[in-house]
Design a protein around this motif. Structure first.
Motif, PDB file in Angstrom:
ATOM      1  N   HIS A  23       4.966 -15.165 -28.510  1.00 33.88           N
ATOM      2  CA  HIS A  23       5.199 -16.459 -27.859  1.00 33.88           C
ATOM      3  C   HIS A  23       4.426 -17.545 -28.583  1.00 33.88           C
ATOM      4  O   HIS A  23       3.342 -17.300 -29.119  1.00 33.88           O
ATOM      5  CB  HIS A  23       4.780 -16.405 -26.394  1.00 33.88           C
ATOM      6  CG  HIS A  23       5.476 -15.340 -25.606  1.00 33.88           C
ATOM      7  ND1 HIS A  23       6.742 -15.495 -25.101  1.00 33.88           N
ATOM      8  CD2 HIS A  23       5.074 -14.076 -25.271  1.00 33.88           C
ATOM      9  CE1 HIS A  23       7.108 -14.377 -24.467  1.00 33.88           C
ATOM     10  NE2 HIS A  23       6.114 -13.507 -24.566  1.00 33.88           N
ATOM     11  N   ASP A  82       9.226 -32.026 -17.193  1.00 32.39           N
ATOM     12  CA  ASP A  82       9.358 -30.564 -17.104  1.00 32.39           C
ATOM     13  C   ASP A  82       9.583 -29.912 -18.466  1.00 32.39           C
ATOM     14  O   ASP A  82       9.740 -28.694 -18.547  1.00 32.39           O
ATOM     15  CB  ASP A  82      10.521 -30.204 -16.169  1.00 32.39           C
ATOM     16  CG  ASP A  82      10.250 -30.631 -14.726  1.00 32.39           C
ATOM     17  OD1 ASP A  82       9.068 -30.661 -14.341  1.00 32.39           O
ATOM     18  OD2 ASP A  82      11.222 -30.933 -14.009  1.00 32.39           O
ATOM     19  N   THR A  88       8.867 -28.104 -21.860  1.00 29.47           N
ATOM     20  CA  THR A  88       7.822 -27.200 -22.332  1.00 29.47           C
ATOM     21  C   THR A  88       8.137 -26.810 -23.773  1.00 29.47           C
ATOM     22  O   THR A  88       9.156 -27.217 -24.327  1.00 29.47           O
ATOM     23  CB  THR A  88       7.737 -25.933 -21.459  1.00 29.47           C
ATOM     24  OG1 THR A  88       8.976 -25.207 -21.561  1.00 29.47           O
ATOM     25  CG2 THR A  88       7.470 -26.276 -19.996  1.00 29.47           C
ATOM     26  N   GLU A 143       3.630 -27.011 -19.612  1.00 33.99           N
ATOM     27  CA  GLU A 143       3.504 -25.989 -20.644  1.00 33.99           C
ATOM     28  C   GLU A 143       2.370 -25.017 -20.309  1.00 33.99           C
ATOM     29  O   GLU A 143       2.500 -23.810 -20.534  1.00 33.99           O
ATOM     30  CB  GLU A 143       3.267 -26.652 -22.006  1.00 33.99           C
ATOM     31  CG  GLU A 143       2.937 -25.694 -23.133  1.00 33.99           C
ATOM     32  CD  GLU A 143       4.041 -24.691 -23.444  1.00 33.99           C
ATOM     33  OE1 GLU A 143       3.782 -23.774 -24.237  1.00 33.99           O
ATOM     34  OE2 GLU A 143       5.171 -24.807 -22.884  1.00 33.99           O
ATOM     35  N   HIS A 168       1.403 -24.111 -17.358  1.00 33.71           N
ATOM     36  CA  HIS A 168       1.926 -23.209 -16.325  1.00 33.71           C
ATOM     37  C   HIS A 168       2.902 -22.198 -16.930  1.00 33.71           C
ATOM     38  O   HIS A 168       2.945 -21.037 -16.515  1.00 33.71           O
ATOM     39  CB  HIS A 168       2.615 -24.022 -15.225  1.00 33.71           C
ATOM     40  CG  HIS A 168       1.659 -24.840 -14.406  1.00 33.71           C
ATOM     41  ND1 HIS A 168       2.043 -25.943 -13.666  1.00 33.71           N
ATOM     42  CD2 HIS A 168       0.323 -24.712 -14.211  1.00 33.71           C
ATOM     43  CE1 HIS A 168       0.998 -26.455 -13.053  1.00 33.71           C
ATOM     44  NE2 HIS A 168      -0.064 -25.729 -13.370  1.00 33.71           N
ATOM     45  N   GLN A 169       3.672 -22.651 -17.916  1.00 34.56           N
ATOM     46  CA  GLN A 169       4.614 -21.754 -18.578  1.00 34.56           C
ATOM     47  C   GLN A 169       3.876 -20.659 -19.346  1.00 34.56           C
ATOM     48  O   GLN A 169       4.304 -19.500 -19.374  1.00 34.56           O
ATOM     49  CB  GLN A 169       5.501 -22.560 -19.527  1.00 34.56           C
ATOM     50  CG  GLN A 169       6.634 -21.783 -20.150  1.00 34.56           C
ATOM     51  CD  GLN A 169       7.665 -21.330 -19.126  1.00 34.56           C
ATOM     52  OE1 GLN A 169       7.891 -20.137 -18.960  1.00 34.56           O
ATOM     53  NE2 GLN A 169       8.278 -22.275 -18.434  1.00 34.56           N
ATOM     54  N   ILE A 183       0.921 -19.406 -18.621  1.00 34.06           N
ATOM     55  CA  ILE A 183       0.400 -18.463 -17.618  1.00 34.06           C
ATOM     56  C   ILE A 183       1.501 -17.524 -17.146  1.00 34.06           C
ATOM     57  O   ILE A 183       1.302 -16.304 -17.010  1.00 34.06           O
ATOM     58  CB  ILE A 183      -0.200 -19.240 -16.425  1.00 34.06           C
ATOM     59  CG1 ILE A 183      -1.422 -20.041 -16.884  1.00 34.06           C
ATOM     60  CG2 ILE A 183      -0.574 -18.291 -15.287  1.00 34.06           C
ATOM     61  CD1 ILE A 183      -1.944 -21.014 -15.849  1.00 34.06           C
ATOM     62  N   LYS A 184       2.696 -18.083 -16.937  1.00 35.28           N
ATOM     63  CA  LYS A 184       3.819 -17.266 -16.485  1.00 35.28           C
ATOM     64  C   LYS A 184       4.213 -16.230 -17.533  1.00 35.28           C
ATOM     65  O   LYS A 184       4.417 -15.044 -17.219  1.00 35.28           O
ATOM     66  CB  LYS A 184       5.012 -18.173 -16.163  1.00 35.28           C
ATOM     67  CG  LYS A 184       6.239 -17.427 -15.655  1.00 35.28           C
ATOM     68  CD  LYS A 184       7.364 -18.408 -15.341  1.00 35.28           C
ATOM     69  CE  LYS A 184       8.610 -17.677 -14.876  1.00 35.28           C
ATOM     70  NZ  LYS A 184       9.724 -18.631 -14.580  1.00 35.28           N
ATOM     71  N   LYS A 185       4.301 -16.659 -18.804  1.00 40.26           N
ATOM     72  CA  LYS A 185       4.691 -15.748 -19.874  1.00 40.26           C
ATOM     73  C   LYS A 185       3.717 -14.590 -20.024  1.00 40.26           C
ATOM     74  O   LYS A 185       4.110 -13.446 -20.282  1.00 40.26           O
ATOM     75  CB  LYS A 185       4.775 -16.505 -21.203  1.00 40.26           C
ATOM     76  CG  LYS A 185       5.940 -17.461 -21.331  1.00 40.26           C
ATOM     77  CD  LYS A 185       5.851 -18.209 -22.659  1.00 40.26           C
ATOM     78  CE  LYS A 185       6.978 -19.210 -22.816  1.00 40.26           C
ATOM     79  NZ  LYS A 185       6.829 -19.999 -24.066  1.00 40.26           N
ATOM     80  N   SER A 202       1.772 -13.273 -17.813  1.00 38.93           N
ATOM     81  CA  SER A 202       1.502 -12.495 -16.595  1.00 38.93           C
ATOM     82  C   SER A 202       2.258 -11.170 -16.593  1.00 38.93           C
ATOM     83  O   SER A 202       2.011 -10.308 -15.741  1.00 38.93           O
ATOM     84  CB  SER A 202       1.888 -13.307 -15.356  1.00 38.93           C
ATOM     85  OG  SER A 202       3.282 -13.578 -15.348  1.00 38.93           O
ATOM     86  N   PHE A 203       3.178 -11.004 -17.569  1.00 40.04           N
ATOM     87  CA  PHE A 203       3.971  -9.776 -17.652  1.00 40.04           C
ATOM     88  C   PHE A 203       3.397  -8.840 -18.714  1.00 40.04           C
ATOM     89  O   PHE A 203       2.705  -9.262 -19.639  1.00 40.04           O
ATOM     90  CB  PHE A 203       5.428 -10.098 -17.978  1.00 40.04           C
ATOM     91  CG  PHE A 203       6.091 -10.999 -16.978  1.00 40.04           C
ATOM     92  CD1 PHE A 203       6.421 -10.524 -15.710  1.00 40.04           C
ATOM     93  CD2 PHE A 203       6.367 -12.320 -17.290  1.00 40.04           C
ATOM     94  CE1 PHE A 203       7.024 -11.353 -14.784  1.00 40.04           C
ATOM     95  CE2 PHE A 203       6.971 -13.158 -16.366  1.00 40.04           C
ATOM     96  CZ  PHE A 203       7.296 -12.669 -15.105  1.00 40.04           C
ATOM     97  N   GLN A 237      -4.136 -10.239 -18.969  1.00 36.54           N
ATOM     98  CA  GLN A 237      -3.560  -8.934 -18.670  1.00 36.54           C
ATOM     99  C   GLN A 237      -3.922  -7.967 -19.813  1.00 36.54           C
ATOM    100  O   GLN A 237      -4.186  -8.398 -20.937  1.00 36.54           O
ATOM    101  CB  GLN A 237      -2.037  -9.047 -18.561  1.00 36.54           C
ATOM    102  CG  GLN A 237      -1.546  -9.841 -17.362  1.00 36.54           C
ATOM    103  CD  GLN A 237      -1.769  -9.099 -16.055  1.00 36.54           C
ATOM    104  OE1 GLN A 237      -1.726  -7.880 -16.017  1.00 36.54           O
ATOM    105  NE2 GLN A 237      -2.027  -9.850 -14.986  1.00 36.54           N
TER     106      GLN A 237
END
Length: 381
Positions: free
Chosen positions: A79, A90, A92, A132, A134-135, A137-139, A141-142, A175
Motif C-alpha cells: 500500500h 473525501d 484519499t 487519508e 483514516h484510510q 488505519i483501515k488498510k 487493520s487487516f 497488527q
C-alpha cells in the motif's frame, strides 16, 4: 523494484538485506535521504525483498508471482500513501493510485514537482489529509492477504499535519506482520510524535562518480556530458535525469563566455548574449545558474589552495585555473551571491531579459571595476 536497479547505496542495501536474514525487521522505519538519493526506490525494493517467495543472497528473485506483482505495484499487500492535491474532502491516496503507479514506474526517483505533473493540481497545496489517515488505519487493520507482510510505504510524511497524530497508535502497535515504511527528505518537518516511533535509516546523497557512471552506462551519455551533468546535479539523480531532457547542456561554454563578455565589458555582445539566455527556457536557465554557482565555488577552492577537493572535468579545471589568476575570493563570493539571487527570481518567473542584464552589470562591477558588496553598497577593493 529490485536492489540492483537502484544506483549506488551499496551499504544501505546490505543493511536492509541483513535485517531480513537476521529477522530484525522493525515494524516502523524512516528512510531519510535527500531528494534524488533513491530513498523511495530503496523502500519499494526492500518491500519486494521481504515479500519475495525465492529470496536470493543479495536481492529479490524478480520472477516469482510476488515479484511480478511488485514490478507493477499491484501486490495486494503493498500500500502507498503520499501527498496529493485533493479536490474533495473525501479524496484519499487511492483516488490517485493509477497516476501514482504511472509516475513511479516511469521514474522511481520522482520528486513532488514531477508528481504534480501527473495530477490536475492547479494551485492547490499538497498534503496528506485526515481522510487519508483514516484510510491508512483501515488498510492496516487487516491481516496480510498473500505475503508474510502487509506493507505501507508513506512518501513524504512532512506533508502530514497534526492529523498525522491519528496514526500514532497503529505505528506504535500495528497488527502482526505489518510494516510502516516512511520515506522523508526533511527530518525537521516530521511530527516529533511520529519520528520518535520509527527506526531511522539515513540515506546519503549519491556520489559524483556514481551518477556519472550511471549516466554513461544506462543513459548512453558521453564521458564529457555525463561528467558535466553529474557535477551539476550535486548528488541528486532526480535533477540529473531532468537535465537529460533539456535541449542545451553545454553550460560550461555558455557560462565562461558570459564571464568573458562581462570582464571585457563588451556592451553590444553582452546584450545579444543576454537575449540568448532569456530564450533558453526556465529550467535551462536554472540549471545554467546552478552550474555557474558550482563552478565559481570550485574556483574558490583553487584560490584557497584546496585543489584536491575540486571535482571538475579536465577541460573545465584548466579554465578554472586560468580564471583564478584574475579573480579573488571576494569577487567569487559576490558573483555567487548574485547568481543565487538570480536563481531565486527565475524560479518565481522574473523577466529573464531584465534579470540577466542586471546580473551582468553586477558581474561587470565585480570583475572590471573591482567592486565588492558591503551591506547594500558597493565599494572598491
Amino acid at each position: 523494484m529490485q536492489f540492483k536497479q537502484i544506483v549506488g547505496q551499496g551499504a544501505i542495501k546490505q543493511r536492509l538485506i541483513n535485517s531480513v536474514k537476521d529477522n530484525r525487521v522493525s515494524h516502523a522505519q524512516l528512510f531519510l535521504g535527500p531528494e534524488g538519493s533513491g530513498s523511495l526506490a530503496l523502500a519499494v525494493a526492500y518491500a519486494q525483498y521481504l515479500s519475495c517467495l525465492d529470496k536470493q543472497a543479495d536481492d529479490s528473485c524478480g520472477e516469482c508471482s510476488s515479484c511480478r506483482k511488485y514490478q507493477k505495484l499491484t501486490h495486494p499487500d503493498l500500500h502507498f500513501s503520499y501527498p496529493f492535491f485533493a479536490k474533495h474532502k473525501d479524496d484519499t491516496a487511492i483516488t490517485f493510485i493509477e497516476q501514482w503507479r504511472e509516475a513511479f514506474l516511469a521514474s522511481p526517483y520522482l520528486n513532488l514537482d514531477i508528481w504534480r505533473g501527473y495530477l490536475d493540481a492547479e494551485n492547490k497545496q499538497a498534503n496528506i489529509n485526515i481522510a487519508e489517515c483514516h484510510q491508512i488505519i483501515k488498510k492496516l487493520s487487516f491481516k496480510p492477504f498473500e505475503s508474510d507482510y502487509k506493507i505501507m510505504i508513506l512518501w513524504l510524511p512532512e506533508y502530514l499535519d497534526k492529523e498525522g497524530n491519528a496514526l500514532l497508535k497503529i505505528i506504535e502497535e500495528p497488527q502482526p506482520n505489518t510494516l510502516f515504511l516512511l520515506v522523508a527528505q526533511n527530518q525537521d518537518q516530521i511530527l516529533n510524535t511520529i519520528l520518535s516511533r520509527t527506526q531511522l535509516i539515513k540515506i546519503p546523497a549519491l556520489g559524483y562518480d556514481e551518477i556519472k557512471d550511471y549516466l554513461i552506462s544506462h543513459q548512453h551519455q558521453t564521458d564529457h556530458a555525463a561528467a558535466e551533468i553529474a557535477y551539476l546535479s550535486n548528488g541528486n539523480l532526480t535533477d540529473a535525469l531532468i537535465m537529460l531532457q533539456q535541449d542545451n547542456k553545454s553550460y560550461h561554454t555558455l557560462f565562461v563566455q558570459w564571464l568573458r563578455f562581462c570582464f571585457a565589458n563588451k556592451g553590444i555582445e553582452l546584450v545579444g548574449f543576454v537575449d540568448q539566455l532569456s530564450k533558453m527556457g526556465r529550467e535551462n536557465q536554472k540549471n545554467f545558474l546552478r552550474y555557474g554557482i558550482s563552478f565559481i565555488r570550485e574556483c574558490c577552492l583553487l584560490i584557497a589552495g584546496a585543489g584536491e577537493l575540486v571535482h571538475l572535468p579536465a577541460a573545465e579545471l584548466e579554465t578554472a585555473q586560468k580564471m583564478t589568476a584574475v579573480m579573488t575570493v571576494s569577487m567569487n563570493q559576490a558573483i555567487i551571491n548574485e547568481l543565487e539571487k538570480a536563481h531565486y527570481h527565475v524560479e518565481r518567473n522574473a523577466n529573464p531579459k531584465i534579470l540577466f542584464l542586471d546580473v551582468s552589470l553586477q558581474i561587470i562591477g565585480f570583475l572590471k571595476l573591482k567592486t565588492s558588496p558591503q551591506g547594500n553598497q558597493y565599494i572598491a577593493n
